[in-house]
Design a protein around this motif. Sequence first.
Motif, PDB file in Angstrom:
ATOM      1  N   LYS A 239       0.824  -1.215   0.000  1.00 45.27           N
ATOM      2  CA  LYS A 239       0.000   0.000   0.000  1.00 45.27           C
ATOM      3  C   LYS A 239       0.860   1.267   0.000  1.00 45.27           C
ATOM      4  CE  LYS A 239      -4.357  -1.641   1.618  1.00 45.27           C
ATOM      5  NZ  LYS A 239      -4.072  -3.075   1.596  1.00 45.27           N
ATOM      6  N   LEU A 240       2.173   1.062   0.145  1.00 46.08           N
ATOM      7  CA  LEU A 240       3.083   2.213   0.162  1.00 46.08           C
ATOM      8  C   LEU A 240       3.826   2.333  -1.172  1.00 46.08           C
ATOM      9  CD1 LEU A 240       4.804   1.805   3.661  1.00 46.08           C
ATOM     10  CD2 LEU A 240       2.775   3.147   3.093  1.00 46.08           C
ATOM     11  N   ALA A 241       4.114   3.573  -1.551  1.00 41.90           N
ATOM     12  CA  ALA A 241       5.017   3.822  -2.686  1.00 41.90           C
ATOM     13  C   ALA A 241       6.145   4.700  -2.152  1.00 41.90           C
ATOM     14  CB  ALA A 241       4.287   4.526  -3.813  1.00 41.90           C
ATOM     15  N   ALA A 242       7.335   4.512  -2.680  1.00 42.44           N
ATOM     16  CA  ALA A 242       8.484   5.321  -2.238  1.00 42.44           C
ATOM     17  C   ALA A 242       8.921   6.228  -3.376  1.00 42.44           C
ATOM     18  CB  ALA A 242       9.632   4.395  -1.838  1.00 42.44           C
ATOM     19  N   ILE A 243       9.629   7.302  -3.002  1.00 32.27           N
ATOM     20  CA  ILE A 243      10.279   8.130  -4.028  1.00 32.27           C
ATOM     21  C   ILE A 243      11.773   7.947  -3.805  1.00 32.27           C
ATOM     22  CG2 ILE A 243      10.694  10.471  -4.861  1.00 32.27           C
ATOM     23  CD1 ILE A 243       8.013  11.306  -3.732  1.00 32.27           C
ATOM     24  N   ALA A 244      12.453   7.353  -4.779  1.00 29.21           N
ATOM     25  CA  ALA A 244      13.885   7.114  -4.562  1.00 29.21           C
ATOM     26  C   ALA A 244      14.607   6.896  -5.892  1.00 29.21           C
ATOM     27  CB  ALA A 244      14.084   5.924  -3.619  1.00 29.21           C
ATOM     28  N   SER A 245      15.901   6.625  -5.755  1.00 27.62           N
ATOM     29  CA  SER A 245      16.791   6.541  -6.925  1.00 27.62           C
ATOM     30  C   SER A 245      16.642   5.204  -7.655  1.00 27.62           C
ATOM     31  CB  SER A 245      18.234   6.674  -6.444  1.00 27.62           C
ATOM     32  OG  SER A 245      18.535   5.594  -5.579  1.00 27.62           O
ATOM     33  N   ASP A 246      17.235   5.151  -8.863  1.00 30.08           N
ATOM     34  CA  ASP A 246      17.291   3.892  -9.622  1.00 30.08           C
ATOM     35  C   ASP A 246      17.985   2.819  -8.771  1.00 30.08           C
ATOM     36  OD1 ASP A 246      16.607   5.807 -11.435  1.00 30.08           O
ATOM     37  OD2 ASP A 246      17.989   5.161 -12.996  1.00 30.08           O
ATOM     38  N   ARG A 247      19.065   3.269  -8.097  1.00 30.93           N
ATOM     39  CA  ARG A 247      19.861   2.369  -7.267  1.00 30.93           C
ATOM     40  C   ARG A 247      19.013   1.734  -6.171  1.00 30.93           C
ATOM     41  NH1 ARG A 247      25.699   2.469  -6.130  1.00 30.93           N
ATOM     42  NH2 ARG A 247      25.647   1.716  -4.003  1.00 30.93           N
ATOM     43  N   ALA A 248      18.134   2.564  -5.541  1.00 28.16           N
ATOM     44  CA  ALA A 248      17.281   2.047  -4.461  1.00 28.16           C
ATOM     45  C   ALA A 248      16.297   1.017  -5.014  1.00 28.16           C
ATOM     46  CB  ALA A 248      16.539   3.186  -3.776  1.00 28.16           C
ATOM     47  N   SER A 249      15.847   1.192  -6.273  1.00 26.28           N
ATOM     48  CA  SER A 249      14.884   0.234  -6.830  1.00 26.28           C
ATOM     49  C   SER A 249      15.538  -1.146  -6.935  1.00 26.28           C
ATOM     50  CB  SER A 249      14.342   0.705  -8.184  1.00 26.28           C
ATOM     51  OG  SER A 249      15.212   0.364  -9.226  1.00 26.28           O
ATOM     52  N   SER A 250      16.804  -1.194  -7.370  1.00 28.67           N
ATOM     53  CA  SER A 250      17.447  -2.514  -7.462  1.00 28.67           C
ATOM     54  C   SER A 250      17.831  -3.026  -6.073  1.00 28.67           C
ATOM     55  CB  SER A 250      18.649  -2.493  -8.401  1.00 28.67           C
ATOM     56  OG  SER A 250      19.411  -1.336  -8.210  1.00 28.67           O
ATOM     57  N   GLU A 251      18.257  -2.098  -5.199  1.00 26.14           N
ATOM     58  CA  GLU A 251      18.660  -2.472  -3.833  1.00 26.14           C
ATOM     59  C   GLU A 251      17.502  -3.156  -3.082  1.00 26.14           C
ATOM     60  OE1 GLU A 251      21.679  -2.517  -1.109  1.00 26.14           O
ATOM     61  OE2 GLU A 251      21.938  -1.181  -2.812  1.00 26.14           O
ATOM     62  N   TYR A 252      16.259  -2.632  -3.252  1.00 30.06           N
ATOM     63  CA  TYR A 252      15.122  -3.146  -2.480  1.00 30.06           C
ATOM     64  C   TYR A 252      14.146  -3.958  -3.342  1.00 30.06           C
ATOM     65  CZ  TYR A 252      17.102  -0.197   1.058  1.00 30.06           C
ATOM     66  OH  TYR A 252      17.982   0.365   1.958  1.00 30.06           O
ATOM     67  N   GLY A 253      14.511  -4.257  -4.591  1.00 33.69           N
ATOM     68  CA  GLY A 253      13.690  -5.104  -5.463  1.00 33.69           C
ATOM     69  C   GLY A 253      12.326  -4.507  -5.778  1.00 33.69           C
ATOM     70  N   LEU A 254      12.276  -3.210  -6.064  1.00 33.68           N
ATOM     71  CA  LEU A 254      10.989  -2.549  -6.340  1.00 33.68           C
ATOM     72  C   LEU A 254      10.868  -2.188  -7.826  1.00 33.68           C
ATOM     73  CD1 LEU A 254      11.060  -0.189  -3.244  1.00 33.68           C
ATOM     74  CD2 LEU A 254       9.471  -2.080  -3.607  1.00 33.68           C
ATOM     75  N   HIS A 255       9.617  -2.140  -8.310  1.00 27.88           N
ATOM     76  CA  HIS A 255       9.379  -1.681  -9.689  1.00 27.88           C
ATOM     77  C   HIS A 255       9.518  -0.164  -9.756  1.00 27.88           C
ATOM     78  CE1 HIS A 255       7.899  -5.409 -11.343  1.00 27.88           C
ATOM     79  NE2 HIS A 255       7.174  -5.585 -10.251  1.00 27.88           N
ATOM     80  N   ILE A 256      10.026   0.341 -10.884  1.00 28.76           N
ATOM     81  CA  ILE A 256       9.953   1.782 -11.133  1.00 28.76           C
ATOM     82  C   ILE A 256       8.609   2.014 -11.817  1.00 28.76           C
ATOM     83  CG2 ILE A 256      10.974   3.741 -12.358  1.00 28.76           C
ATOM     84  CD1 ILE A 256      13.701   2.532 -11.973  1.00 28.76           C
ATOM     85  N   VAL A 257       7.602   2.405 -11.022  1.00 32.58           N
ATOM     86  CA  VAL A 257       6.241   2.570 -11.565  1.00 32.58           C
ATOM     87  C   VAL A 257       6.198   3.822 -12.444  1.00 32.58           C
ATOM     88  CG1 VAL A 257       3.790   2.747 -10.981  1.00 32.58           C
ATOM     89  CG2 VAL A 257       5.351   1.545  -9.450  1.00 32.58           C
ATOM     90  N   ALA A 258       6.872   4.871 -12.011  1.00 35.02           N
ATOM     91  CA  ALA A 258       6.950   6.098 -12.818  1.00 35.02           C
ATOM     92  C   ALA A 258       8.363   6.654 -12.686  1.00 35.02           C
ATOM     93  CB  ALA A 258       5.924   7.110 -12.330  1.00 35.02           C
ATOM     94  N   PRO A 259       9.098   6.778 -13.805  1.00 35.63           N
ATOM     95  CA  PRO A 259      10.472   7.293 -13.721  1.00 35.63           C
ATOM     96  C   PRO A 259      10.501   8.813 -13.737  1.00 35.63           C
ATOM     97  CG  PRO A 259       9.998   6.587 -15.961  1.00 35.63           C
ATOM     98  CD  PRO A 259       8.737   6.372 -15.165  1.00 35.63           C
ATOM     99  N   ALA A 260      11.561   9.401 -13.181  1.00 39.74           N
ATOM    100  CA  ALA A 260      11.825  10.854 -13.268  1.00 39.74           C
ATOM    101  C   ALA A 260      10.595  11.699 -12.949  1.00 39.74           C
ATOM    102  CB  ALA A 260      12.381  11.207 -14.649  1.00 39.74           C
ATOM    103  N   ILE A 261      10.104  11.601 -11.715  1.00 32.30           N
ATOM    104  CA  ILE A 261       8.877  12.342 -11.356  1.00 32.30           C
ATOM    105  C   ILE A 261       9.183  13.684 -10.693  1.00 32.30           C
ATOM    106  CG2 ILE A 261       7.513  10.212 -11.145  1.00 32.30           C
ATOM    107  CD1 ILE A 261       7.675  10.640  -8.052  1.00 32.30           C
ATOM    108  N   GLN A 262      10.481  14.068 -10.637  1.00 34.68           N
ATOM    109  CA  GLN A 262      10.797  15.368 -10.024  1.00 34.68           C
ATOM    110  C   GLN A 262      10.247  16.492 -10.903  1.00 34.68           C
ATOM    111  OE1 GLN A 262      13.090  13.340 -11.334  1.00 34.68           O
ATOM    112  NE2 GLN A 262      14.202  14.514 -12.878  1.00 34.68           N
ATOM    113  N   ASP A 263       9.748  17.568 -10.245  1.00 38.68           N
ATOM    114  CA  ASP A 263       9.091  18.640 -11.001  1.00 38.68           C
ATOM    115  C   ASP A 263      10.075  19.380 -11.915  1.00 38.68           C
ATOM    116  OD1 ASP A 263       6.721  17.958  -9.822  1.00 38.68           O
ATOM    117  OD2 ASP A 263       6.990  19.316  -8.129  1.00 38.68           O
ATOM    118  N   ASP A 264      11.353  19.443 -11.525  1.00 43.47           N
ATOM    119  CA  ASP A 264      12.343  20.121 -12.347  1.00 43.47           C
ATOM    120  C   ASP A 264      13.224  19.057 -13.017  1.00 43.47           C
ATOM    121  OD1 ASP A 264      14.449  21.508 -13.436  1.00 43.47           O
ATOM    122  OD2 ASP A 264      15.173  22.357 -11.541  1.00 43.47           O
ATOM    123  N   ALA A 265      13.229  19.038 -14.346  1.00 45.05           N
ATOM    124  CA  ALA A 265      13.992  18.014 -15.072  1.00 45.05           C
ATOM    125  C   ALA A 265      15.485  18.114 -14.781  1.00 45.05           C
ATOM    126  CB  ALA A 265      13.735  18.158 -16.571  1.00 45.05           C
TER     127      ALA A 265
END
Length: 374
Positions: A239-265
């Motif tokens: 039920k939780l989603a995290a905001i984190a780096s590409d590295r964290a996605s592989s570190e914790y085995g999570l899907h990148i549901v939406a990439p690059a969501i920061q408001d400033d590119a």
Amino acid sequence: MAETPKESPTPAQDHALAGLRDQIDAVDRELLKLLNQRAALAQAVGGIKKQQGSLVFRPEREAAVIAGLKAHNPGPLQSDTIAPIWREIMSACRALETPTRVAYLGPAGTFSEQASLGFFGSSIVRVPCTSIDEVFRVTSAGAADFGVVPVENSTEGGVARTLDLLLSTPLFIVAETSLFVRHNLLRVRNDLAEIEAVVAHPQALAQCQGWLAQHLPHAERRPVSSNAEGARLAAQDAKLAAIASDRASSEYGLHIVAPAIQDDAHNRTRFAVLTQPELHPSPRASGRDCTSLVVSVLNRPGALHDLVVPLKTHGVSMTRFESRPARSGGQWEYYFYIDLQGHPDEAHVARALKELRDCCAFFKVLGTYPLDTH
Ligand SMILES: O=C(O)C(=O)C[C@]1(C(=O)O)C=C[C@@H](O)C=C1
């Protein structure tokens, strides 16, 4: 899906490929020999430093090595790739002289860790901490040689806790490094449905508020101590989603549901490298330096104007000016964090600093260090 080759390789192409790989192998062996020669020279430098009782890490020397190589790069390697390659080489050479212990906001997968490894290279002893306060404590106590802390973000501005601690502790800045910060929405499930809360560091929540308002307007924003901690929690609860780096996605085995969501590119974070002044003298002038100060002025008309006069008189550029409340019992008094271009060893900078000091009620040099070479 893998691309199918348009035509099968001809024997002549195979022969050419094998020949080129043989040449690469020969160059690699030559490189290895040269790198070992370099490492032996660094060890010899280390021996002299030991006799002198001086420090191994010289940020101004490392900055000069990288700047020199970038200036003489004949290509085809792109200049941007020079700094990361040589940071790793110097990291390995430094490790032969002495181990470098680096404290940063952990756990594994944080941008602070990425900044630390990018700056010091991977041949370091990692000291992950649970808060920015702990990075300051561990570095002050000598359990780490250096602390790496976020100072400001191009979207959100100054990191308040770092600025406050820079004021109140004796640590000083010996280097800076900055990082392009790409935030992703991470989750166990690979969709946006049924997300109850988004867990992340308050800075990351703020840097993505536009995207969150548009795509997850009803999800709770839950601040946690670091983005990597958010990723750890999200890995345990769908039920939780995290905001984190590409590295964290592989570190914790999570899907990148939406990439690059920061408001400033072009979202960037600047980090300061801190150390104890008794152990590490200020870096010498490198020719491209920054001097960081924190000052306060008496609450009287024209006081702020007086602050900038010495800089104008002596031709010193101010690259940052930021205020923080002085917590002086509701008096509306402020500390001003100022970055100047230049080093106090340069006469015009020394004169400007002296005159500036004379018109301040409080004046502290936070550090003088080479500008980021990335
Ligand atoms: O020149 C030095 O003082 C060295 O120790 C060598 C070296 C390097 O590998 O080039 C390594 C560590 C220092 O931080 C700076 C440079």
